[in-house]
Design a protein around this motif. Structure first.
Motif, PDB file in Angstrom:
ATOM      1  N   ILE A 219      25.428  74.061  70.735  1.00 60.41           N
ATOM      2  CA  ILE A 219      26.799  73.654  71.560  1.00 60.41           C
ATOM      3  C   ILE A 219      27.893  73.147  70.357  1.00 60.41           C
ATOM      4  N   ALA A 220      28.564  74.118  70.103  1.00 57.49           N
ATOM      5  CA  ALA A 220      29.817  73.596  69.114  1.00 57.49           C
ATOM      6  C   ALA A 220      30.716  72.595  69.812  1.00 57.49           C
ATOM      7  N   LEU A 221      30.446  71.340  69.599  1.00 54.66           N
ATOM      8  CA  LEU A 221      31.250  70.471  70.479  1.00 54.66           C
ATOM      9  C   LEU A 221      32.768  70.526  70.182  1.00 54.66           C
ATOM     10  N   SER A 222      33.094  70.737  68.914  1.00 56.10           N
ATOM     11  CA  SER A 222      34.298  70.907  68.433  1.00 56.10           C
ATOM     12  C   SER A 222      35.083  71.798  69.106  1.00 56.10           C
ATOM     13  N   HIS A 223      34.619  73.086  69.562  1.00 61.52           N
ATOM     14  CA  HIS A 223      35.154  74.113  69.793  1.00 61.52           C
ATOM     15  C   HIS A 223      35.050  74.628  71.373  1.00 61.52           C
ATOM     16  N   SER A 224      33.772  74.226  71.800  1.00 54.70           N
ATOM     17  CA  SER A 224      33.458  74.779  73.289  1.00 54.70           C
ATOM     18  C   SER A 224      33.821  73.735  74.551  1.00 54.70           C
TER      19      SER A 224
END
Lengths: 657, 186, 312
Positions: free
Chosen positions: B4-9
């Motif tokens: 999970i790309a927290l910065s983007h998603s």
């Protein structure tokens, strides 16, 4: 009058949302103000020096510091102006931090409000008069309420320091919760082995007077001179003659009496000594289950007592103790876990509390140190520990972490393996909270060496099925629902202030929170003080804590009392009421309303007048609002000064309008 | 495993929308898992309910709206009743299901078809017509053998009427549905 | 009863079909207990679970129409319904419509607005609170002594507690006490509020087989002869689908599943057909016929220790 105004930036605490330069500028045009300036940190050494220099150079008569709450630095700045040669009461504080900068973001509005507060402080200071403290002598005896480990520590430290100590304990023995524990973390040393000798020390110390089975009824007086009414509750046994031989217990036919010391696991006799190491080791009768009290027949204990100590007609006895300081160390109780219907709410005998389990582990407990589940007295093989029952749970009104459950649960898991080597322990936890010396290592040992299975998640439901307790929980780390077929379930029930703590707090005039814990004077800097001078706190009465912390607080509170008593005389606060004899008509309404008994009747040239005893008056001001003549006035809080503040506030509004 | 790309998603609008529609504050969840512990449906879920809450906190819209669990929750209220933080978890799942429906997901087609059949029956008759909705369900799903074993049990009892018990004025009910659709289009 | 008990009555759709016997026994029992049920004129479906899974405004509007119709009735003290699913929808709707903004959205879908003036209760709550076990006991002409029942309330009769506001949400006791008042025994049944699989019977039969199967297993292992319930959906899952459950789980339950109103009716002297016992899938007749013999055996057993003991 020449007043100086000093407006503090408090770094960005105030200056971030208040234009302090503008406040200082506005102050310059206020009546009586001869000097005004902003300062980075008024309380710092250079900040205080700046105030002293200005007073001396400008020949000021008084100072207003606009900064934080006077609770924080009022006394700091009073000492500052005194060092500059002024009377310390020629000083006022405007709280533009807690009352302004911390609560509002609108800089324009904040600045306006800060100016108003300064204007009010200036108006009040203009009418301040120099005040002078009086000295009064103190009674160097200390009362400690609560005989748990914190109270015991405080009592021994005070007594060793040469003070006369009165220790008041509600139950029939001292020892508190610690006396119920089998072992203690993280060393797994025997609780009664380390506490027992301390309890004996209390009993034998020449400076300690112990009142067990006693409660504080009323408290009068003030720091240095308290009078405490203590109710010594009837035990129906003359403790002067009782030797604690236990013959009465052996013969008592009523054996189904509730056993609160053993947390209601098992029963005891109607006349009993709660446990072998009890201090004082004296018997007492539980009226509710005593056959003599219920039917009038029996009286066996009186017949067998070798010292004729039984006294069925004994009444409560009231005594008054005079002390100079009080330490409240009333401890905690488990919260009422019966609100957890999903854990059976008490319907299932094999769901017990951690403290009940502790009594089972104890060799002197009702099962002789053998773990037996209550339903069928069988030895359990699978034990589930559920943590955070009544902790960190807003839904039952307990949002706080009790803090010591993680540790005692790890201890109980370790002891379980020691007692039953082929047992399995499961611990349902949310987070392991073990921040103490050798604490985290201890919880690791429970898992690594003793094989306790830690499962990260809460338990939703416990129910009986085919002789087992089904524990349905979750392993959030595995992302799965889990079920354990347990023989015994132990709930790590959270702590709350001891029963009756709120009522005691009212008597002591100290603050308490909605969970029954007493409020400390300052959360960081005054952890064992209260807002009432001469009343101190120790142990779990202030908040849940483990044994080392309770002991540390007991010693800390004792140190505070020893420090207080290191002087022979205390200085009274001169901001007290004063009677204008010309106006006083001698109606004495003020004396009736005074909660401290600080006003006495006197005769001046044949007329009755009220007179304030300055060392007793606490400056609460109730008398001033009672007096119809306006004859009794609180020094430096006179009606005229308060009106001057109101006028200052209103004048600013009319200016703006 | 997905990263999970927290910065983007993180879809913050999605979090805000769920909070608005459910009236709940998703930040209150501290992941104790009590919802999953008590959920009777965990055994058929692809994402257990505490992880749904976690993914919601992380704004993972696609993962949530496409999962089976939102359709398989029966709103039995176990999670809501036992949440230590007083979060109405069942309400949040209900809202996720509303959103999944609005965005055209039907991951559990059978469950969705049953709901649709039920509501069509109510819209037409004003009341639920059991025999009719079963036939509608079969029509939608092609599952001809649905509960056919129950027919010889229930039919002789005279419980299932072959004809609907309609309200006097079914249009009154149909109008509620009609106005609802108009509101949704706004 | 000095005060006349008069209520608006919402029968619910299943009462016209799969739970006819619940409807029939509810009306009969209420009449016998002096509770007047005034049917909400031209009531319509509450929306049940399907509506709230689609949209809360739609769900509240479908329920709200019935609330509004009930409010037009005169002299009624509450809206009653036998069905927990209807109850939940009506109560949630009334609860959510306390918010004026939401109420406006819902009223916009309706011909006439909801005023939200009447409390909504289950028939169970009304019998328990307005009549009560103590008043029921002397009315029972035929005690069901010897009948061991697993009292099953279902998941939403009491949950969530802040909306349902009735009985204990983990261990409800209203039905237990009513059953004990008519001589039956409520056995320990820890899964009183666990879900049976709800309306997944059609679309996901496997779910019902597992969850309802567990309920039957637990009832049996606690010594119950039968289950007693207050919910049409629970009753259908446990009774009509009992064979499906047995096949799926390799069990052989033959456990009658009563509506509590049927048992109260029997105790009040009604015939089996008056309370619709013949409509149950698992026939309870053999069990009921065995009761007198069981009651006799129980009485004998109760006498024994007394004759042995020293007590007079």
């Amino acid at each position: 009058m020449k007043i100086g105004v000093f407006v503090c930036h408090c770094g960005s605490n105030i200056a971030g949302t208040v234009d302090v330069v503008q406040v200082a500028e506005a102050a310059k045009s206020m009546p009586e103000v001869a000097f005004a300036k902003d300062t980075m940190y008024a309380c710092s050494e250079p900040g205080q020096q700046g105030i002293i220099d200005a007073i001396k150079e400008m020949g000021l008569d008084g100072a207003v510091v606009a900064s934080c709450t006077p609770r924080m630095h009022g006394s700091t700045f009073m000492r500052t102006v005194a060092r500059a040669g002024l009377n310390p009461y020629m000083f006022e504080m405007a709280n533009i931090r807690e009352h302004v900068s911390w609560i509002g973001k609108d800089k324009v509005a904040n600045t306006r409000k800060a100016i108003d507060l300064v204007r009010m402080a200036v108006a009040k200071l203009a009418q301040n008069k120099p005040l002078y403290s009086q000295s009064f002598s103190i009674n160097k005896r200390v009362m400690i309420i609560g005989g748990g480990v914190a109270g015991i520590q405080a009592a021994l430290d005070c007594a060793d320091g040469g003070l006369q100590v009165v220790l008041v304990e509600k139950t029939t023995t001292i020892g508190g919760k610690m006396a119920k524990l089998d072992k203690t973390f993280p060393t797994v040393d025997c609780s009664s082995c380390i506490l027992g000798p301390r309890m004996v020390d209390v009993a034998q110390h020449p400076n300690i007077t112990l009142h067990a089975s006693a409660e504080v009824d009323e408290v009068f007086g003030y720091v240095g001179n308290y009078q405490v009414e203590v109710r010594k509750k009837a035990t129906y046994v003359n403790w002067k003659t009782c030797t604690g031989c236990g013959a009465c217990m052996e013969k008592c036919p009523s054996k189904k009496s509730k056993d609160p010391f053993n947390e209601l696991i098992g029963t005891t006799t109607a006349i009993n000594i709660p446990f072998p190491q009890a201090i004082p080791k004296r018997a007492s009768i539980d009226r509710d289950s005593c056959i003599k009290f219920k039917t009038g027949k029996c009286g066996i204990c009186a017949k067998v007592c070798p010292t004729k100590a039984i006294d069925y007609d004994q009444q409560d006895e009231m005594i008054t103790e005079e002390v100079g300081a009080i330490i409240a160390a009333t401890g905690f109780d488990l919260m009422d876990w019966h609100v957890y219907g999903q854990y059976g709410a008490g319907r299932y005998p094999d769901v017990i509390t951690s403290l009940q389990y502790e009594r089972m582990l104890s060799a002197s407990g009702p099962t002789g140190g053998h773990i037996k589940r209550p339903s069928d007295k069988k030895e359990p093989k699978t034990i589930v520990f559920i943590q955070c029952v009544g902790s960190r749970d807003k839904s039952v009104g307990r949002p706080y972490c009790t803090g010591f459950c993680c540790m005692y649960t790890a201890k109980q898991a370790i002891l379980t393996k020691d007692h039953i080597p082929d047992s399995e322990s499961y611990v349902f936890y949310m987070d392991i909270r073990a921040p103490g010396k050798m604490y985290d290592e201890f919880t690791r040992r429970a898992m690594e060496e003793y094989g306790a299975k830690y499962i990260r998640g809460r338990v939703s439901m416990v129910y009986p099925q085919d002789g087992k307790m089904i524990v349905r929980g979750v392993d959030t780390l595995a992302g799965a629902q889990v079920e354990v077929e347990a023989d015994l379930v132990v709930l790590a029930v959270g702590a709350e202030g001891a029963a009756g703590s709120a009522q005691l707090a009212e008597k002591l005039r100290i603050s308490y929170d909605s969970y029954g814990f007493f409020m400390e004077g300052h959360p960081k800097l005054k952890p064992v003080e209260t807002n009432t001078a001469g009343v101190y706190l120790a142990g779990c009465a202030q908040g849940p804590k483990d044994i080392p912390s309770s002991v540390a607080q007991g010693s800390a509170a004792a140190a505070k009392v020893l420090s207080l008593f290191s002087k022979d005389q205390l200085q009274s606060d001169p901001q007290v009421s004063k009677v204008d004899l010309k106006r006083c008509v001698g109606c004495m309404k003020c004396a009736i309303t005074c909660p401290f008994g600080a006003i006495k009747e006197t005769e001046v040239r044949g007329e009755i007048k009220a007179q304030v005893i300055e060392t007793i008056c606490q400056g609460c001001g109730i008398c001033t609002s009672t007096c119809r003549q306006g004859a009794i006035q609180l020094q430096n809080f006179t009606d005229n000064q308060i009106l001057a503040e109101v006028n200052a506030l209103l004048s600013s509004e009319t200016e703006e309008a | 495993m997905n990263v999970i790309a927290l910065s983007h998603s993180q879809d913050r609008d999605f979090i805000a929308q769920v909070e608005k529609e459910s009236g709940q504050n998703v930040s209150l969840c501290y992941q104790c898992g009590n919802c999953t512990a008590g959920c009777p449906y965990t055994f058929v879920y692809d994402i257990p309910v505490h992880q749904m809450m976690r993914l919601l906190q992380a704004g993972q819209k696609e993962a949530l709206l496409s999962c089976r669990s939102v359709w398989l929750c029966a709103t039995c209220q176990s999670c809501t009743t036992r949440c230590p933080n007083n979060i109405d978890v069942a309400h949040i799942v209900d809202v996720l299901r509303h959103m999944a429906r609005r965005e055209g997901y039907s991951t559990e087609y059978g469950v969705k078809s049953f709901v649709d059949s039920f509501l069509e029956s109510v819209e037409k008759n004003g009341r639920a017509f059991e025999m009719g909705l079963l036939l509608r369900f079969i029509g939608k799903t092609g599952r001809f053998w649905t509960d056919v074993d129950l027919a010889p049990k229930i039919l002789p009892k005279g419980k299932l009427s072959p004809l609907p018990h309609k309200v006097k004025n079914p249009e009154a009910i149909a109008k509620i549905f009609e106005r609802f659709r108009q509101e949704c289009q706004k | 009863m000095s005060q006349k008990l008069r209520y608006a009555y919402y029968p619910g759709c299943s009462g016209q079909g799969t739970s006819k016997e619940y409807e029939q026994s509810t009306r009969a029992v209420c009449e016998a207990l002096g509770m007047e049920l005034v049917d909400i004129p031209d009531w319509s479906c509450c929306g049940s679970s399907p509506a709230h899974t689609v949209d809360h405004r739609l769900s509240s509007a479908l329920s709200g129409r019935n609330l509004a119709l009930a409010e037009r009735l005169e002299g009624v003290s509450a809206i009653l319904t036998p069905c927990p699913s209807c109850l939940t929808n009506l109560k949630v709707s009334a609860h959510k419509m306390k918010d004026p903004e939401f109420a406006a959205e819902v009223n916009a879908l309706l011909d006439f607005p909801v005023r939200n003036t009447l409390p909504v209760k289950s028939i169970l709550q009304a019998i328990y609170e307005d009549v009560g076990p103590d008043a029921l006991r002397p009315k029972a002409v035929r005690l069901l002594t010897g009948l061991k029942l697993a009292p099953y309330y279902g998941c939403i009769m009491n949950r969530p507690p802040h909306i349902m506001e009735f009985d204990d949400h983990e261990n409800p006791i209203a039905m237990d006490q009513l059953m004990e008042a008519i001589g039956a025994e409520a056995v320990t049944f820890p899964l009183k509020v666990e879900c049976c699989g709800a309306s997944f019977g059609v679309a996901r039969r496997d779910i019902v087989q597992k969850l309802s199967g567990k309920l039957l297993d637990t009832a049996a292992s606690n010594g119950a002869d039968a289950v007693v319930t207050a919910c049409p959906l629970c009753q259908m899952n446990l009774d009509l689908r009992q064979d499906q459950i047995n096949v799926a789980n390799n069990t052989s339950h033959n456990m009658p599943v009563f509506y509590y109103t049927q048992l109260i009716g029997l105790a009040l002297g009604m015939t089996p057909s008056q309370v619709g016992l013949e409509k149950l899938e698992v026939s309870p007749m053999a069990l009921l016929e065995s009761l007198p013999a069981r009651a006799e055996a129980q009485a004998q057993a109760a006498k024994k220790p007394a004759s042995k003991g020293a007590q007079s």
